[in-house]
Write an enzyme that holds these catalytic residues in place. Sequence first.
Site, mmCIF file in Angstrom:
data_model
loop_
_atom_site.group_PDB
_atom_site.id
_atom_site.type_symbol
_atom_site.label_atom_id
_atom_site.label_comp_id
_atom_site.label_asym_id
_atom_site.label_seq_id
_atom_site.Cartn_x
_atom_site.Cartn_y
_atom_site.Cartn_z
ATOM 1 N N GLU A 51 0.875 -1.176 0.000
ATOM 2 C CA GLU A 51 0.000 0.000 0.000
ATOM 3 C C GLU A 51 0.914 1.228 0.000
ATOM 4 O OE1 GLU A 51 -2.846 2.565 -0.087
ATOM 5 O OE2 GLU A 51 -1.516 2.670 1.646
ATOM 6 N N SER A 52 0.859 1.967 -1.105
ATOM 7 C CA SER A 52 1.881 3.009 -1.300
ATOM 8 C C SER A 52 1.736 4.171 -0.311
ATOM 9 C CB SER A 52 1.861 3.513 -2.746
ATOM 10 O OG SER A 52 0.572 3.941 -3.119
ATOM 11 N N CYS A 81 4.270 -3.204 -8.307
ATOM 12 C CA CYS A 81 2.941 -2.712 -7.920
ATOM 13 C C CYS A 81 3.056 -1.440 -7.071
ATOM 14 C CB CYS A 81 2.134 -3.810 -7.237
ATOM 15 S SG CYS A 81 0.368 -3.459 -7.295
ATOM 16 N N ARG A 101 -2.714 5.177 -9.665
ATOM 17 C CA ARG A 101 -3.038 4.137 -8.682
ATOM 18 C C ARG A 101 -4.384 3.498 -8.993
ATOM 19 N NH1 ARG A 101 -2.741 6.209 -2.729
ATOM 20 N NH2 ARG A 101 -2.985 3.972 -2.380
ATOM 21 N N ILE A 129 -3.071 -6.877 -8.691
ATOM 22 C CA ILE A 129 -3.930 -6.698 -7.514
ATOM 23 C C ILE A 129 -4.081 -5.201 -7.254
ATOM 24 C CG2 ILE A 129 -4.270 -7.227 -5.067
ATOM 25 C CD1 ILE A 129 -2.286 -9.600 -5.490
ATOM 26 N N HIS A 165 2.769 -8.588 -9.805
ATOM 27 C CA HIS A 165 3.470 -9.181 -8.662
ATOM 28 C C HIS A 165 4.261 -10.424 -9.080
ATOM 29 C CE1 HIS A 165 1.670 -6.884 -5.299
ATOM 30 N NE2 HIS A 165 0.638 -6.762 -6.118
ATOM 31 N N GLU A 167 6.595 -11.712 -7.694
ATOM 32 C CA GLU A 167 7.017 -12.443 -6.487
ATOM 33 C C GLU A 167 5.976 -13.470 -6.043
ATOM 34 O OE1 GLU A 167 6.000 -9.384 -6.717
ATOM 35 O OE2 GLU A 167 4.856 -8.730 -4.974
HETATM 36 N N1 GLN Z 1 -3.264 -0.134 -4.797
HETATM 37 C C1 GLN Z 1 -2.042 -0.179 -4.062
HETATM 38 C C2 GLN Z 1 -1.495 1.227 -3.841
HETATM 39 O O1 GLN Z 1 -1.988 2.142 -4.415
HETATM 40 C C3 GLN Z 1 -1.004 -1.041 -4.765
HETATM 41 C C4 GLN Z 1 -1.504 -2.449 -4.808
HETATM 42 C C5 GLN Z 1 -0.452 -3.488 -4.711
HETATM 43 O O2 GLN Z 1 0.726 -3.246 -4.415
HETATM 44 N N2 GLN Z 1 -0.886 -4.711 -4.888
HETATM 45 O O3 GLN Z 1 -0.572 1.400 -3.083
#
Ligand code: GLN
Length: 181
Positions: A51-52, A81, A101, A129, A165, A167
């Site tokens: 989550e950024s 991501c 985002r 995701i 992702h 990973e």
């Molecule tokens: N939606 C997340 C964000 O804005 C990123 C999602 C993720 O890393 N899977 O930070």
Amino acid sequence: MARPPLVGVLALQGDFAAHEAILAALGATASEVRTPADLAGVDALVIPGGESTTMTLGVEREGLAGPIRALAAEKPVLGTCAGLIMLDQKHLGVLDVVAERNAFGRQVRSFEADLDVHGVNGPVRAVFIRAPWVASYGPDVEVLAEVDGHPVAVRQGRVLAVAFHPELTGDTRIHRLLLDA
Ligand code: GLN
């Protein structure tokens, strides 16, 4: 024999443990980064998904922004991501891109796709995701993969960022690009 590469994984928030497993599978040594001191001696850095907003708060709290920028000027970096978002112009400013985002839609558009990624042989199973895409980018940025015409994998020099992702699928090829950079 040369020592295995030491790869820092930003471990403030997100799925850093999954990156450590992939790096171990490639024979690299992963080391969790939570403070600027943890960056000492790393050969490369991974910024994971997560989550950024939360990650940005952690980076500010720990005074990591300057040290990460300095590292990225010299060494390979991979963002996945939320990690792609962290590298963009509005966050760390390491990559000359603007990330949008949740670009595919907030919940519904979590999906998987087989992607052609420039520099990787054969399709990459990509897990998205609540993923970003790259909304705009500068002339030094190379687009490595797109979905519906939107860049989802980019490279600028030794800095690599993907909206998905790698990973989470056990595929080591994207991390191999980092180690080869
Ligand atoms: N939606 C997340 C964000 O804005 C990123 C999602 C993720 O890393 N899977 O930070």
